[in-house]
Write a protein that holds these residues in place. Sequence first.
Motif, PDB file in Angstrom:
ATOM      1  N   LEU A 141       0.932  -1.142  -0.279  1.00 24.82           N
ATOM      2  CA  LEU A 141      -0.049  -0.130  -0.175  1.00 24.82           C
ATOM      3  C   LEU A 141       0.745   1.425   0.055  1.00 24.82           C
ATOM      4  N   LEU A 142       0.831   2.106  -0.960  1.00 23.37           N
ATOM      5  CA  LEU A 142       1.597   3.212  -1.125  1.00 23.37           C
ATOM      6  C   LEU A 142       0.678   4.520  -1.114  1.00 23.37           C
ATOM      7  N   ASP A 143       0.852   5.378  -0.084  1.00 18.53           N
ATOM      8  CA  ASP A 143      -0.134   6.514   0.334  1.00 18.53           C
ATOM      9  C   ASP A 143       0.751   7.850  -0.317  1.00 18.53           C
ATOM     10  N   GLU A 144       0.396   8.054  -1.326  1.00 19.40           N
ATOM     11  CA  GLU A 144       1.208   9.223  -2.156  1.00 19.40           C
ATOM     12  C   GLU A 144       2.744   9.064  -2.019  1.00 19.40           C
ATOM     13  N   PRO A 145       3.139   8.140  -2.690  1.00 21.84           N
ATOM     14  CA  PRO A 145       4.504   7.620  -2.373  1.00 21.84           C
ATOM     15  C   PRO A 145       5.597   8.804  -3.030  1.00 21.84           C
ATOM     16  N   LEU A 146       5.013   9.453  -3.953  1.00 21.88           N
ATOM     17  CA  LEU A 146       6.028  10.381  -4.774  1.00 21.88           C
ATOM     18  C   LEU A 146       5.941  11.690  -4.135  1.00 21.88           C
ATOM     19  N   ASN A 147       5.255  11.819  -2.858  1.00 16.18           N
ATOM     20  CA  ASN A 147       5.331  13.357  -2.263  1.00 16.18           C
ATOM     21  C   ASN A 147       6.704  13.532  -1.820  1.00 16.18           C
ATOM     22  N   GLY A 148       6.889  14.796  -1.875  1.00 12.43           N
ATOM     23  CA  GLY A 148       8.245  15.483  -1.667  1.00 12.43           C
ATOM     24  C   GLY A 148       9.544  15.216  -2.335  1.00 12.43           C
ATOM     25  N   LEU A 149       9.232  14.292  -3.715  1.00 12.85           N
ATOM     26  CA  LEU A 149      10.426  14.042  -4.274  1.00 12.85           C
ATOM     27  C   LEU A 149      10.653  14.816  -5.538  1.00 12.85           C
ATOM     28  N   VAL A 170      -0.566  -4.094  -5.529  1.00 16.11           N
ATOM     29  CA  VAL A 170      -0.001  -2.737  -5.245  1.00 16.11           C
ATOM     30  C   VAL A 170      -1.086  -1.951  -5.513  1.00 16.11           C
ATOM     31  N   ILE A 171      -1.311  -1.108  -4.372  1.00 15.16           N
ATOM     32  CA  ILE A 171      -2.207  -0.170  -4.353  1.00 15.16           C
ATOM     33  C   ILE A 171      -1.499   1.290  -4.239  1.00 15.16           C
ATOM     34  N   ILE A 172      -1.824   2.343  -5.027  1.00 13.17           N
ATOM     35  CA  ILE A 172      -1.205   3.387  -4.683  1.00 13.17           C
ATOM     36  C   ILE A 172      -2.325   4.453  -4.677  1.00 13.17           C
ATOM     37  N   SER A 173      -2.261   5.298  -3.675  1.00 15.32           N
ATOM     38  CA  SER A 173      -3.194   6.607  -3.628  1.00 15.32           C
ATOM     39  C   SER A 173      -2.596   7.625  -4.073  1.00 15.32           C
TER      40      SER A 173
END
Lengths: 190, 257
Positions: A141-149, A170-173
Amino acid sequence: MEVIVKNLNKKFGEKIIFNNFSASFSSDKITCIMGESGSGKTTLFNILSSLTIPDSYEILNVPKKIGYVFQENRLCENFSAITNIKIALSNKTVSDEEIEKNLNSVGIYDVSKKPVSKFSGGMKRRVAIVRAIMSDSDLILLDEPLNGLDEENQKKVIEYIINNTKNKVVIISTHDISNIDTFNANLLKL
Amino acid sequence: MYGKSNKNKVWSLKQKFISILISVALWQIVALWLNQPALLASPIDVIKTLFDIIFKKEFWATVIFSFSKISVGFLLAIIIGTLLASLSYKFDKLELLLYPFMSVVKAVPVVSFIILCFIWIKAENLSVLISFLMVLPIVYTGILNGIKSTDIKLLEMAKVFKINNFNKIKYIYLPSLKPQILSICSVSVGFAWKSGVAAEVITIPNGSIGDMLYKAKIYLNSNELLAWTVVIVIISMLFEKIISKFIKFLYQRYEGQ
């Protein structure tokens, strides 16, 4: 593998978050969840990981262990990236070199033994992502994984996620519609 | 940044030194004004007496006697208090069960405990029990509150990743308890010494600091009374410094892994 959610109901006080919600998530394709703030993206993740108890539900095939990148990084700040990752692994035989190799894949070099409190926000985010991916779970589970990159690191992380999550659900928010194409993902709107 | 904090440290040490000098000067003025050495000895006389007693051969035996008893009580309180706090966190009913005991120990004057316990325990060992009893609730309450305020988000992370209990204690609870442990040690060392010596003064075990204080009192030897008080303050401060340096050293060793 397929994780199935059936007739999920959840309300906080008077606010209904899920009303007979049903969905299925397959390991064949990544699923991106989109929706306005408060639409229940994080609540769904918390229900799947047993951190929130729904009012009524039927969930099938959820593995016992889940790899989860929370909205916040939730790292043990006084310890190194390697330690943070190691304690989340059920397979204790994974070597430091193997973890370092994974960290290198997301652009973290030579700092893996320093405490993560000394890391920038973006580096912490990438450590949290490596921890979730390496955690030997079939559900990620990836909760806004690209935040801050930044853009360059986003590319590395996207490639890392795609390459290391084969045969996993894989579930991405996300709030970014372009992620659907980037991850070649199914879209689920909440 | 580092230079600034070092400068602040030096300045704070300077300020402390100046405030001690002013207090000693005031003490000297009051002693001169009273001119009654039996009632209030001057700091110069106290320092002279301090050097006299330090070089007596019984001095170290006396210090070791009281130090060993009080530090045993203190360490027992640290171990048992931590254990009870951890169990109370795990079992709500134990916390409820211990609540009246801890509240009573906190509220009852130390003298009442000394007199009550003296019926049961030999004078030589009473300071162990009294320092233990005085420190126990401080450790118990501090550690329990510390555990309760551990970051819930990290505990959720540990639950999701199925982190075992040993690693949870090592990587989540202990780092979060560091400020509490340091503050508990700094507060409770003073308490242990105050209560332990009070027990010795009342029960007068042979060859203890309390015995020396009692004798100084009955002979109206204000010089010796204050000299022994200075000894207690110095040992208590040194003990506190050693304990907190040791704890910081332990934390440094395993943090940053």
